[in-house]
Design a protein around this motif. Structure first.
Motif, mmCIF file in Angstrom:
data_model
loop_
_atom_site.group_PDB
_atom_site.id
_atom_site.type_symbol
_atom_site.label_atom_id
_atom_site.label_comp_id
_atom_site.label_asym_id
_atom_site.label_seq_id
_atom_site.Cartn_x
_atom_site.Cartn_y
_atom_site.Cartn_z
ATOM 1 N N LEU A 249 -4.427 9.705 1.787
ATOM 2 C CA LEU A 249 -3.413 10.760 1.746
ATOM 3 C C LEU A 249 -2.648 10.873 3.064
ATOM 4 N N ASP A 250 -3.288 10.486 4.166
ATOM 5 C CA ASP A 250 -2.666 10.549 5.492
ATOM 6 C C ASP A 250 -2.142 9.202 5.972
ATOM 7 N N ALA A 251 -2.195 8.171 5.132
ATOM 8 C CA ALA A 251 -1.819 6.813 5.533
ATOM 9 C C ALA A 251 -0.385 6.754 6.069
ATOM 10 N N GLN A 252 -0.206 5.964 7.125
ATOM 11 C CA GLN A 252 1.102 5.844 7.781
ATOM 12 C C GLN A 252 1.638 4.414 7.798
ATOM 13 N N SER A 253 0.809 3.445 7.401
ATOM 14 C CA SER A 253 1.267 2.053 7.464
ATOM 15 C C SER A 253 0.762 1.284 6.245
ATOM 16 N N GLU A 254 1.378 0.131 6.011
ATOM 17 C CA GLU A 254 1.054 -0.689 4.845
ATOM 18 C C GLU A 254 -0.429 -1.050 4.782
ATOM 19 N N SER A 255 -1.030 -1.306 5.919
ATOM 20 C CA SER A 255 -2.444 -1.681 5.937
ATOM 21 C C SER A 255 -3.366 -0.515 5.554
ATOM 22 N N GLU A 256 -2.853 0.716 5.620
ATOM 23 C CA GLU A 256 -3.641 1.899 5.283
ATOM 24 C C GLU A 256 -3.406 2.397 3.858
ATOM 25 N N TYR A 257 -2.331 1.938 3.199
ATOM 26 C CA TYR A 257 -1.989 2.437 1.865
ATOM 27 C C TYR A 257 -3.028 2.037 0.826
#
Length: 129
Positions: free
Chosen positions: A39-47
């Protein structure tokens, strides 16, 4: 837990004005932490990714079920929603898109109020009350 609200009229007759089903849905802390990160992801690697959905289900005494979902996206952070299904699996109603998974989810359908409280699982808690 089921709460039935009844209204007593002046002549002593009572009429039913609504039913509320309350459930507590316990989710492992490790899963909740993963959801928070999505829910807090900020970059493609975190999505989370659009093909990856996390779902927990609460079952009610009338046969209906509410799915609490964390839905992934390819290019942005995840989102949440709750969906109510009938006993045959047909979608009845759903919430607006949200940004949190834990806490109280409420839906109403056909005069019945469905409430699910998502909480972290503790050592002694059951998966569903």
């Amino acid at each position: 837990m089921v709460t039935i609200h009844e209204l007593f009229q002046n002549d002593g007759q009572k009429s039913r004005i609504g039913t509320t089903y309350n459930k507590i849905l316990y989710v492992p802390e490790s899963v909740l932490q993963t959801i928070r990160e999505y829910l807090d992801a900020q970059s493609e690697s975190e999505y989370q990714g659009e093909d990856n959905t996390i779902i927990y289900t609460a079952k009610f005494p009338d046969g209906r079920e509410m799915d609490i979902k964390c839905c992934g996206c390819q290019e942005e952070s995840s989102w949440t929603e709750a969906v109510l299904f009938d006993e045959k699996g047909y979608q009845l109603t759903y919430t607006d898109v949200g940004e949190k998974f834990e806490g109280l989810w409420e839906l109403e359908y056909d005069g019945i109020h469905y409430c699910v409280d998502v909480k972290p699982e503790r050592n002694n808690s059951k998966m569903e009350d």
